[in-house]
Enzyme design. Structure first.
Site, PDB file in Angstrom:
ATOM      1  N   ASP A  13      68.767  77.872  -0.770  1.00  0.00           N
ATOM      2  CA  ASP A  13      70.180  77.204  -0.328  1.00  0.00           C
ATOM      3  C   ASP A  13      71.358  78.069  -0.726  1.00  0.00           C
ATOM      4  OD1 ASP A  13      68.586  75.181   1.008  1.00  0.00           O
ATOM      5  OD2 ASP A  13      68.537  74.305  -0.960  1.00  0.00           O
ATOM      6  N   GLY A  15      73.095  80.281   0.795  1.00  0.00           N
ATOM      7  CA  GLY A  15      73.923  80.687   1.999  1.00  0.00           C
ATOM      8  C   GLY A  15      73.309  82.012   2.442  1.00  0.00           C
ATOM      9  N   GLY A  17      71.539  82.396   5.312  1.00  0.00           N
ATOM     10  CA  GLY A  17      71.675  82.634   6.737  1.00  0.00           C
ATOM     11  C   GLY A  17      73.083  83.146   7.098  1.00  0.00           C
ATOM     12  N   GLY A  40      65.785  76.204   5.865  1.00  0.00           N
ATOM     13  CA  GLY A  40      66.900  75.635   6.622  1.00  0.00           C
ATOM     14  C   GLY A  40      68.169  76.605   6.483  1.00  0.00           C
ATOM     15  N   HIS A  41      68.269  77.491   7.706  1.00  0.00           N
ATOM     16  CA  HIS A  41      69.443  78.255   7.843  1.00  0.00           C
ATOM     17  C   HIS A  41      70.505  77.729   8.363  1.00  0.00           C
ATOM     18  CE1 HIS A  41      66.968  81.938   6.310  1.00  0.00           C
ATOM     19  NE2 HIS A  41      66.927  80.924   5.230  1.00  0.00           N
ATOM     20  N   LYS A 331      80.122  80.686  -1.492  1.00  0.00           N
ATOM     21  CA  LYS A 331      80.715  79.277  -1.879  1.00  0.00           C
ATOM     22  C   LYS A 331      81.671  79.367  -3.214  1.00  0.00           C
ATOM     23  CE  LYS A 331      77.794  76.129   0.442  1.00  0.00           C
ATOM     24  NZ  LYS A 331      76.825  75.283   0.441  1.00  0.00           N
TER      25      LYS A 331
HETATM   26  P1  IMP Z   1      57.668  73.110  -0.114  1.00  0.00           P
HETATM   27  O1  IMP Z   1      58.103  74.635   0.000  1.00  0.00           O
HETATM   28  O2  IMP Z   1      57.944  72.241   1.081  1.00  0.00           O
HETATM   29  O3  IMP Z   1      56.297  73.195  -0.406  1.00  0.00           O
HETATM   30  O4  IMP Z   1      58.437  72.805  -1.547  1.00  0.00           O
HETATM   31  C1  IMP Z   1      58.090  73.177  -2.602  1.00  0.00           C
HETATM   32  C2  IMP Z   1      59.611  72.970  -3.438  1.00  0.00           C
HETATM   33  O5  IMP Z   1      60.697  73.954  -2.870  1.00  0.00           O
HETATM   34  C3  IMP Z   1      60.294  71.800  -3.423  1.00  0.00           C
HETATM   35  O6  IMP Z   1      61.104  71.430  -4.572  1.00  0.00           O
HETATM   36  C4  IMP Z   1      61.377  71.855  -2.277  1.00  0.00           C
HETATM   37  O7  IMP Z   1      62.575  71.267  -2.429  1.00  0.00           O
HETATM   38  C5  IMP Z   1      61.732  73.375  -2.454  1.00  0.00           C
HETATM   39  N1  IMP Z   1      61.977  74.081  -1.170  1.00  0.00           N
HETATM   40  C6  IMP Z   1      61.352  74.502  -0.428  1.00  0.00           C
HETATM   41  N2  IMP Z   1      62.160  75.203   0.699  1.00  0.00           N
HETATM   42  C7  IMP Z   1      63.433  75.239   0.295  1.00  0.00           C
HETATM   43  C8  IMP Z   1      64.594  75.571   0.661  1.00  0.00           C
HETATM   44  O8  IMP Z   1      64.688  76.356   1.754  1.00  0.00           O
HETATM   45  N3  IMP Z   1      65.563  75.469   0.130  1.00  0.00           N
HETATM   46  C9  IMP Z   1      65.816  74.782  -1.263  1.00  0.00           C
HETATM   47  N4  IMP Z   1      64.423  74.422  -1.784  1.00  0.00           N
HETATM   48  C10 IMP Z   1      63.526  74.705  -0.814  1.00  0.00           C
END
Ligand code: IMP
Length: 427
Positions: A13, A15, A17, A40-41, A331
């Protein structure tokens, strides 16, 4: 022209994207090489907001090829939904999208397994996004996964799905006291996905090697961030892939030396969503201001993000591990108005001072941050177009970060819009 990678150097996260969307002008090809729909971008173009989970951030640019490479775990329903969502907004992308046949699929039983595992009373809770990422990568490592190529060959799909579902249904019913999944429903769903995906499927490794040989400019777009890397992050509180430039060669099928220029994206503060150590975490008023001001709520799950000061040892570790050439600091605008801004410059662990990031997670969990405070700024920064336009204290803060990391800044982001950006060339 060298290939460029843009990766997160914190806990995701950062930024990325926006940064990728911004510099995609210079790219011919944009590649996702790891992760899946857990990313999530968010990209804002002309006041319109787009959120992608699987599509590379380059899809909003005409004339760029977008590649979902073999290292990604593809949720076919999610991917098709994103393609059709863009089409319903008048943006055609099929002719500019290639999906690797060797990429593994996130199947419905992976998501259920993710949910069941996280819902268990005993064991470590990671706080996953619930997108089936860990179970899909586990099947890949177990050599039982279903790849995109399998999805488009009904006989292969049927045999593999039988074997997978037999095993998963035993887990669901006997280990988790849950419900089994019906073969015919999953098979029918997967068959339809396969038929719809088939025209997009390519041998993307070959395609990328040819693009590199033809001196096309290739951008590798990281998802998550280095501190969530399965090998080098805060294990077990990590995602299930190499979520930084170390994952590019294997995840895209290109030689390691192809990755020429590496940009690390870091927020001017830190956030983390999900469980796990986060030494610079703040609570109270400053954390609330960063969370509200920076809209720090997960793009995939909507969960409030934990907020803290910029963590210098963690970012220095990331810079050394990936060999970063430049930084994109995002940011900065969110920090405007804070009377003082902080940097974590070390940790105190069991009474001892550490200047380096401790790689052993339990040590990190016991660490107390050593914070150095700097004067803040109150002037609005969002309209700045050159480095010199930024307030003196803001520039001093940026200089503290870059000198402590030994990596120069290339891009400063001072607002969500494309225009709210300072590029080194124009500074
Ligand atoms: P998973 O990738 O869904 O298995 O989650 C494993 C860990 O990575 C968790 O703490 C999620 O919140 C974190 N995580 C997965 N994808 C993202 C992302 O795009 N941004 C921030 N944290 C992420």
């Amino acid at each position: 022209m060298p290939a460029t990678s843009v990766i997160g150097v914190q806990w995701g996260d950062e930024g990325k994207g926006k940064i990728i969307d911004l510099i995609t002008d210079r790219a011919d090809v944009v590649v996702r090489f790891q992760g899946g729909a857990n990313a999530g971008h968010t990209v804002i173009v002309g006041g319109e907001k787009f959120v992608f989970h699987l599509l590379p951030s380059g899809v909003l640019h005409e004339g760029k090829l977008n590649v979902i490479a073999n290292g990604v775990v593809v949720d076919p329903g999610q991917l098709l939904g994103e393609v059709e969502g863009l089409e319903s907004r008048g943006r055609e992308i099929r002719s500019r999208l290639a999906v690797s046949g060797a990429a593994h699929c996130v199947m419905p039983y992976h998501k259920r397994l993710d949910e069941y595992r996280e819902g268990r009373k005993a064991g470590v809770k990671i706080g996953t996004t619930g997108r089936g990422i860990g179970p899909a990568y586990s099947d890949k490592a177990n050599r039982s996964g279903i790849r995109v190529w399998d999805l488009i060959d009904e006989d292969r799909l049927e045999a593999k799905l039988h074997a997978n579902l037999d095993e998963k249904n035993k887990l669901f019913t006997r280990v988790f006291d849950g419900e089994p999944m019906r073969f015919d429903e999953v098979f029918e769903q997967a068959r339809v996905w396969g038929a719809r995906l088939a025209p997009l499927v390519r041998e993307t490794g070959k395609l990328l090697r040819e693009a590199l040989a033809a001196e096309k400019h290739v951008f590798f777009e990281g998802a998550q961030g280095l501190m969530l890397d399965i090998d080098h992050g805060t294990y077990p509180f990590v995602t299930s892939s190499n979520s930084d430039s170390l994952g590019i060669a294997a995840g895209a099928g290109v030689p390691p030396r192809a990755i020429g220029h590496q940009i690390g994206v870091a927020k001017a503060y830190c956030t983390r969503v999900g469980a796990g150590p986060f030494p610079s975490e703040l609570d109270g008023e400053v954390a609330d201001r960063l969370r509200e001001g920076g809209s720090e709520f997960g793009a995939t799950t909507g969960r409030p993000r934990r907020c803290g000061w910029f963590d210098v040892p963690a970012a220095r570790y990331a810079a050394a591990l990936c060999g970063l050439d430049g930084l994109a600091i995002t940011k900065l605008d969110v920090m405007t108005g804070l009377p003082e801004v902080g940097l974590v410059t070390g940790y105190r662990i069991d009474g001892e001072l550490y200047e380096d990031y401790p790689v052993d997670t339990p040590m990190l969990e016991r660490s107390e941050p050593v914070v150095t405070m700097f004067p803040g700024w109150t002037e609005d920064v969002t309209g700045a177009t050159r480095y010199q336009d930024l307030p003196q204290n803001c520039r001093a803060f940026v200089a503290e970060i870059t000198s402590r990391l030994g990596v120069p800044w290339e891009i400063l982001s001072i607002g969500p819009a494309r225009e709210s950006t300072i590029l080194r060339e124009t500074a």
